[in-house]
Design a protein around this motif. Structure first.
Motif, PDB file in Angstrom:
ATOM      1  N   GLU A 119      79.840 -26.536  57.828  1.00  0.00           N
ATOM      2  CA  GLU A 119      80.665 -27.492  58.570  1.00  0.00           C
ATOM      3  C   GLU A 119      81.114 -26.897  59.901  1.00  0.00           C
ATOM      4  OE1 GLU A 119      84.640 -30.301  57.905  1.00  0.00           O
ATOM      5  OE2 GLU A 119      83.909 -29.000  56.295  1.00  0.00           O
ATOM      6  N   HIS A 120      81.475 -25.618  59.882  1.00  0.00           N
ATOM      7  CA  HIS A 120      81.893 -24.936  61.100  1.00  0.00           C
ATOM      8  C   HIS A 120      80.738 -24.890  62.100  1.00  0.00           C
ATOM      9  CE1 HIS A 120      84.219 -21.255  62.886  1.00  0.00           C
ATOM     10  NE2 HIS A 120      84.251 -22.323  63.667  1.00  0.00           N
ATOM     11  N   LEU A 121      79.535 -24.573  61.612  1.00  0.00           N
ATOM     12  CA  LEU A 121      78.358 -24.522  62.476  1.00  0.00           C
ATOM     13  C   LEU A 121      78.099 -25.880  63.119  1.00  0.00           C
ATOM     14  CD1 LEU A 121      75.840 -23.151  63.615  1.00  0.00           C
ATOM     15  CD2 LEU A 121      74.661 -23.699  61.473  1.00  0.00           C
ATOM     16  N   ALA A 122      78.179 -26.952  62.337  1.00  0.00           N
ATOM     17  CA  ALA A 122      77.945 -28.294  62.875  1.00  0.00           C
ATOM     18  C   ALA A 122      78.976 -28.623  63.953  1.00  0.00           C
ATOM     19  CB  ALA A 122      77.997 -29.324  61.750  1.00  0.00           C
ATOM     20  N   HIS A 123      80.208 -28.215  63.720  1.00  0.00           N
ATOM     21  CA  HIS A 123      81.284 -28.458  64.687  1.00  0.00           C
ATOM     22  C   HIS A 123      81.014 -27.718  65.998  1.00  0.00           C
ATOM     23  CE1 HIS A 123      85.378 -29.054  66.140  1.00  0.00           C
ATOM     24  NE2 HIS A 123      85.492 -27.759  66.288  1.00  0.00           N
ATOM     25  N   VAL A 124      80.621 -26.459  65.892  1.00  0.00           N
ATOM     26  CA  VAL A 124      80.333 -25.662  67.089  1.00  0.00           C
ATOM     27  C   VAL A 124      79.131 -26.231  67.834  1.00  0.00           C
ATOM     28  CG1 VAL A 124      79.564 -23.390  67.880  1.00  0.00           C
ATOM     29  CG2 VAL A 124      81.396 -23.566  66.187  1.00  0.00           C
ATOM     30  N   GLU A 125      78.128 -26.680  67.109  1.00  0.00           N
ATOM     31  CA  GLU A 125      76.958 -27.278  67.746  1.00  0.00           C
ATOM     32  C   GLU A 125      77.345 -28.511  68.555  1.00  0.00           C
ATOM     33  OE1 GLU A 125      74.101 -26.131  68.081  1.00  0.00           O
ATOM     34  OE2 GLU A 125      73.752 -24.686  66.486  1.00  0.00           O
ATOM     35  N   GLN A 126      78.265 -29.319  68.056  1.00  0.00           N
ATOM     36  CA  GLN A 126      78.730 -30.483  68.795  1.00  0.00           C
ATOM     37  C   GLN A 126      79.418 -30.068  70.092  1.00  0.00           C
ATOM     38  OE1 GLN A 126      81.228 -32.524  66.007  1.00  0.00           O
ATOM     39  NE2 GLN A 126      79.521 -33.533  64.953  1.00  0.00           N
TER      40      GLN A 126
ATOM     41  N   TYR B 224      88.656 -15.435  57.896  1.00  0.00           N
ATOM     42  CA  TYR B 224      87.635 -16.313  58.477  1.00  0.00           C
ATOM     43  C   TYR B 224      87.896 -17.757  58.078  1.00  0.00           C
ATOM     44  CZ  TYR B 224      83.625 -19.219  58.972  1.00  0.00           C
ATOM     45  OH  TYR B 224      82.845 -20.304  59.272  1.00  0.00           O
ATOM     46  N   GLN B 225      88.259 -17.992  56.828  1.00  0.00           N
ATOM     47  CA  GLN B 225      88.507 -19.353  56.370  1.00  0.00           C
ATOM     48  C   GLN B 225      89.659 -19.986  57.147  1.00  0.00           C
ATOM     49  OE1 GLN B 225      89.065 -18.460  52.205  1.00  0.00           O
ATOM     50  NE2 GLN B 225      86.956 -18.982  51.675  1.00  0.00           N
ATOM     51  N   VAL B 226      90.704 -19.195  57.397  1.00  0.00           N
ATOM     52  CA  VAL B 226      91.839 -19.702  58.180  1.00  0.00           C
ATOM     53  C   VAL B 226      91.378 -20.075  59.586  1.00  0.00           C
ATOM     54  CG1 VAL B 226      94.043 -19.078  59.243  1.00  0.00           C
ATOM     55  CG2 VAL B 226      93.578 -18.427  56.872  1.00  0.00           C
ATOM     56  N   VAL B 227      90.643 -19.159  60.238  1.00  0.00           N
ATOM     57  CA  VAL B 227      90.194 -19.398  61.613  1.00  0.00           C
ATOM     58  C   VAL B 227      89.244 -20.590  61.677  1.00  0.00           C
ATOM     59  CG1 VAL B 227      88.831 -18.425  63.505  1.00  0.00           C
ATOM     60  CG2 VAL B 227      90.563 -17.027  62.362  1.00  0.00           C
ATOM     61  N   ALA B 228      88.338 -20.691  60.716  1.00  0.00           N
ATOM     62  CA  ALA B 228      87.377 -21.802  60.707  1.00  0.00           C
ATOM     63  C   ALA B 228      88.092 -23.128  60.500  1.00  0.00           C
ATOM     64  CB  ALA B 228      86.332 -21.587  59.612  1.00  0.00           C
ATOM     65  N   LEU B 229      89.037 -23.170  59.585  1.00  0.00           N
ATOM     66  CA  LEU B 229      89.772 -24.406  59.333  1.00  0.00           C
ATOM     67  C   LEU B 229      90.619 -24.802  60.544  1.00  0.00           C
ATOM     68  CD1 LEU B 229      90.802 -23.812  55.614  1.00  0.00           C
ATOM     69  CD2 LEU B 229      89.200 -25.542  56.457  1.00  0.00           C
ATOM     70  N   ARG B 230      91.172 -23.815  61.239  1.00  0.00           N
ATOM     71  CA  ARG B 230      91.907 -24.116  62.480  1.00  0.00           C
ATOM     72  C   ARG B 230      90.961 -24.701  63.512  1.00  0.00           C
ATOM     73  NH1 ARG B 230      97.006 -22.225  63.409  1.00  0.00           N
ATOM     74  NH2 ARG B 230      96.893 -23.965  64.850  1.00  0.00           N
ATOM     75  N   ASP B 231      89.761 -24.127  63.617  1.00  0.00           N
ATOM     76  CA  ASP B 231      88.779 -24.601  64.595  1.00  0.00           C
ATOM     77  C   ASP B 231      88.334 -26.024  64.272  1.00  0.00           C
ATOM     78  OD1 ASP B 231      87.248 -24.133  66.933  1.00  0.00           O
ATOM     79  OD2 ASP B 231      85.464 -23.854  65.710  1.00  0.00           O
TER      80      ASP B 231
END
Length: 249
Positions: free
Chosen positions: A87-94, A56-63
Motif C-alpha cells: 500500500e505504501h509503494l502504491a501511494h508513493v508511486e502516485q 517503519y509501520q508508524v512512518v508508513a501509516l503517517r505517510d
C-alpha cells in the motif's frame, strides 16, 4: 532486551539512520506509538529490531495519512507488514507520477519560453499539474484539520497572519546567529528564541494536537524542499530549537 540478543540502537543512532530527529522519536514515545524496548545501564533508550519494524509501520501509516492518535489503535492489532509495504509503494508511486508530470511540463515550458510567448493554455495546464501536487497536502491534513485551519485563519485575521509570516525570517536569522556562534541550546537567549518559535507555530496550529503533529510530519518529510522553496528552517535548526525546549523543561 532485544530480539534474542539481536542488534540494538540508541535513540541518536536511530535518528541518524532514519533521518528523523531525536525530538520526533521522543514524541512517538510520549504519545505511545513507539516505546523503546529497553534501557542501557546508563539509562539510554535502546531500540531493538522489533522496534525498528514498528517504527517503519508508524512512518508508513503517517505517510498514508493516518493521524498519530489513530496509529496506536491500528498497531494494537496484527498489522500485515507485506500488505502495508504494498500500500505504501502504491501511494508513493502516485506521488511520483504527479511530480514527474509536473516536472515534464515545467521543463518543456522553460525550454519554449526562450523562443515563444507562454500562453494561457500553457498556464492552465501548468496550474492543473500544480494542483495535483498540492493535493499531496491531504496526505498530512485530514479534511477536518484543513477546515480547522481555514476557520483559524478567519479568526486570526489576515493582518495578524501577515505579521507572523513577516516575523519568521527575522527569528530564523537570530537562531542561525546563535548556532553559528556555538551557543548552547540551554542558554537563556536560545530558550527565549525557542519560546517565541513555539508561539509562532501555535499561531498556526492553534495547539490542536492532530494539526500540530501533521505540521511536524510535513516538515520532517519535506525539510529540504520546504527550505529550498520557502526559506523554512532546516532540520538542524529545528533540532537545535527542540534541544532548547528540552533544556527549558
Amino acid at each position: 532486551m532485544g530480539e534474542q540478543g539481536g542488534q540494538v540502537w540508541k535513540v541518536g543512532d536511530l535518528a541518524r539512520l532514519t533521518g528523523l530527529t531525536v525530538r520526533t522519536l521522543h514524541h512517538y514515545e510520549h504519545v505511545g506509538v513507539l516505546r523503546p524496548s529497553g534501557r542501557s545501564p546508563a539509562g539510554h533508550r535502546l531500540y531493538d529490531e522489533g522496534d525498528v519494524r514498528r517504527l517503519y509501520q508508524v512512518v508508513a501509516l503517517r505517510d498514508l495519512g493516518l493521524p498519530l492518535e489513530a496509529i496506536g489503535t491500528a498497531l494494537a492489532g496484527e498489522l500485515d507488514l507485506t500488505a502495508l509495504l504494498r500500500e505504501h509503494l502504491a501511494h508513493v508511486e502516485q506521488q511520483l507520477t504527479a511530480l514527474r508530470s509536473l516536472r515534464t511540463r515545467l521543463t518543456a515550458l522553460v525550454a519554449s519560453a526562450r523562443s515563444r510567448r507562454v500562453g494561457p493554455d500553457d498556464l492552465l495546464g501548468l496550474t492543473e499539474e500544480v494542483i495535483k501536487v498540492e493535493e499531496t497536502i491531504r496526505n498530512y491534513y485530514t479534511d477536518e484539520q484543513l477546515a480547522f485551519l481555514e476557520r483559524r485563519r478567519g479568526e486570526i485575521g489576515e493582518d495578524a497572519i501577515a505579521a507572523v509570516e513577516a516575523e519568521w525570517p527575522e527569528l530564523i536569522a537570530k537562531v542561525q546567529a546563535e548556532m553559528d556562534a556555538g551557543t548552547d541550546p540551554a542558554d537563556p537567549r536560545v530558550r527565549a528564541l525557542a519560546e517565541r518559535w513555539m508561539g509562532l507555530l501555535e499561531a498556526f496550529h492553534g495547539n490542536d494536537p492532530g494539526v500540530r503533529d501533521s505540521l511536524y510530519r510535513m516538515y520532517e518529510e519535506n525539510s529540504e524542499q520546504i527550505t529550498r522553496q520557502y526559506g523554512g528552517p532546516p532540520a538542524a535548526m529545528r533540532d537545535y530549537i527542540g534541544r532548547a525546549q528540552e533544556a527549558a523543561g
